[in-house]
Enzyme design. Sequence first.
Site, mmCIF file in Angstrom:
data_model
loop_
_atom_site.group_PDB
_atom_site.id
_atom_site.type_symbol
_atom_site.label_atom_id
_atom_site.label_comp_id
_atom_site.label_asym_id
_atom_site.label_seq_id
_atom_site.Cartn_x
_atom_site.Cartn_y
_atom_site.Cartn_z
ATOM 1 N N GLU A 25 6.795 -25.819 13.376
ATOM 2 C CA GLU A 25 7.654 -26.908 13.838
ATOM 3 C C GLU A 25 7.207 -28.213 13.202
ATOM 4 O O GLU A 25 8.021 -29.032 12.776
ATOM 5 C CB GLU A 25 7.566 -27.028 15.375
ATOM 6 C CG GLU A 25 8.487 -28.102 15.977
ATOM 7 C CD GLU A 25 7.844 -29.474 16.053
ATOM 8 O OE1 GLU A 25 8.559 -30.461 16.231
ATOM 9 O OE2 GLU A 25 6.612 -29.577 15.904
ATOM 10 N N GLU A 26 5.891 -28.406 13.123
ATOM 11 C CA GLU A 26 5.338 -29.720 12.774
ATOM 12 C C GLU A 26 5.689 -30.185 11.368
ATOM 13 O O GLU A 26 5.797 -31.379 11.111
ATOM 14 C CB GLU A 26 3.810 -29.709 12.926
ATOM 15 C CG GLU A 26 3.321 -29.480 14.353
ATOM 16 C CD GLU A 26 3.590 -30.666 15.275
ATOM 17 O OE1 GLU A 26 4.211 -31.630 14.837
ATOM 18 O OE2 GLU A 26 3.163 -30.581 16.442
ATOM 19 N N HIS A 41 -1.437 -35.076 18.229
ATOM 20 C CA HIS A 41 -1.710 -35.070 16.774
ATOM 21 C C HIS A 41 -3.080 -35.668 16.410
ATOM 22 O O HIS A 41 -3.280 -36.053 15.268
ATOM 23 C CB HIS A 41 -0.618 -35.811 15.993
ATOM 24 C CG HIS A 41 0.724 -35.138 16.041
ATOM 25 N ND1 HIS A 41 1.799 -35.583 15.301
ATOM 26 C CD2 HIS A 41 1.175 -34.058 16.716
ATOM 27 C CE1 HIS A 41 2.858 -34.799 15.533
ATOM 28 N NE2 HIS A 41 2.491 -33.871 16.393
ATOM 29 N N HIS A 71 6.431 -24.051 20.110
ATOM 30 C CA HIS A 71 6.012 -23.768 18.731
ATOM 31 C C HIS A 71 4.545 -23.381 18.691
ATOM 32 O O HIS A 71 3.709 -23.940 19.392
ATOM 33 C CB HIS A 71 6.354 -24.900 17.762
ATOM 34 C CG HIS A 71 5.639 -26.195 17.983
ATOM 35 N ND1 HIS A 71 4.395 -26.456 17.448
ATOM 36 C CD2 HIS A 71 6.004 -27.313 18.650
ATOM 37 C CE1 HIS A 71 4.030 -27.691 17.781
ATOM 38 N NE2 HIS A 71 4.975 -28.230 18.520
ATOM 39 N N ASP A 104 -0.140 -29.824 22.199
ATOM 40 C CA ASP A 104 0.961 -29.688 21.224
ATOM 41 C C ASP A 104 0.675 -28.505 20.298
ATOM 42 O O ASP A 104 0.071 -28.689 19.265
ATOM 43 C CB ASP A 104 1.097 -30.990 20.433
ATOM 44 C CG ASP A 104 2.335 -31.004 19.564
ATOM 45 O OD1 ASP A 104 3.193 -30.123 19.713
ATOM 46 O OD2 ASP A 104 2.427 -31.904 18.715
HETATM 47 ZN ZN LIG Z 1 5.021 -30.176 19.229
#
Ligand SMILES: [Zn+2]
Length: 479
Positions: free
Chosen positions: A333-334, A432, A287, A299
């Site tokens: 995505e998140e 995150h 993503h 991420d």
């Molecule tokens: Zn991710």
Amino acid sequence: VRLPAGLLAGLVLAVAGLLAAEAPAPSATPAALSAELRATAAALRDGALQGTGAYELVRSLTTEVGPRLAGSPGDKAAVEWAVRTLRGLGLANVRAEPVEVPHWERGTIEGSIIAPSLQPVVLTALGGSVATPEAGIEAEVVEAASLEALDALGERARGKIVFLSPRMARRRDGAGYGRTVGMRGAGPSRAAKLGAVALLIRSVGTSDDRLPHTGATRYDEGVPRIPAAALSNPDADLLQAVLASGRPVTFRLVLRSRELPPEPSANVIGEVVGRELPEEIVLLACHLDSWDLGTGAQDDAAGCAIVVEAARRIAQLPRPPRRTVRVVLYANEEFGLSGANAYAAAHAAELPRHVLAGESDFGSGRVYELSSRVAAESLPAMDEIAALLEPLGVGRGNNAAFGGADLIPIRPARVPIVGLAQDGTFYFDVHHSPNDTLAHVAARDLDQNVAAWAVVAYAAAEMEPRFGQPPADPPPAGR
Ligand SMILES: [Zn+2]
């Protein structure tokens, strides 16, 4: 000592017999993968271990674009970056397929324990949280050790700030995340149902730094929307210690987030076109969006770099594989799987021709296990692919692969799925959080991931016959 000739000959024969017994018995069934396929896959694998362009892709995305929360200017810049980059790497059919994404702005946040003593704390809004009133919220804190304990607070939660305190456990496979992330998603509405005025959680992360970890929350329909924030682990410890004194604890929260109209974004796609069956697709996913506190290096810039670089190396083979290898850099995505849902809808007609799908979305940790979700008759072929990964330190997992969040919407179409489990021991230290930056990405680990994905994608695109569809998922329990 001279041994009699007959005894010597007997010994030689006995040793030869032992050696023969240890050699693999000739297989009754032919290998599922041809010798030529295995040789090419091994060359892809060993070549990637010599060094790949994956780290440079992470560097480029995280330093030239940076944070790319859905709907933000960074998100649009990331789409442009991805189109430009995939074209520059020589992938075919590069395009941006439109996706509408939500647009939430974090704004500023301040939080303090104000009684029994003044203690400013470090915290961040959960993704999607509503703001507090302009003047903030001040209320007594009540702690709960689980969602069930929260429900059991009953009337004791009314007018209070509920604090969910459980700590995420550090595990190689990230299992601690699955056991605590439900509090982040469901906590605010469960607390609001009891009349709570705000929700605090301990960050869903393993860092001991005084940095909070964000992540999406969601509000149930018909329940008041209350502000929700995550405390850094040390601040959650502090709040627990103050509460343990038994005296009433008052907390003040000022949160200025905003919900804005949806924005256009896109799934960015590039391909290596198959030489014989171009309409059959091996899907490699990641993503493109990230949270806004860091630069989304783990991420999921890492995952995008891994699958894009794997596809690029397949594109550089003297002869493309029989089927198409397609990389999809998913939008948002998140904060709601917008891109994954849009892809499943726009490509519904060709999902039966998706022969395998996998997603890299667990940072840059090394791959240690291959799991799958394919028809039983395809297990020998998958086992042979897994065997090709043994030199990378990758073992064979089960046939119940999850595969990745962006693959959830295509699971009902029974697309065969592969999962490459990565070492997540340290992933949730940065996940995150403001610490998710290039500094925590190791180039050699990315290369090992590229090696694994290149083998899996090439083999699935080249093998004969294709993977068979797995059985349908069992229906979800209840409603
Ligand atoms: Zn991710």
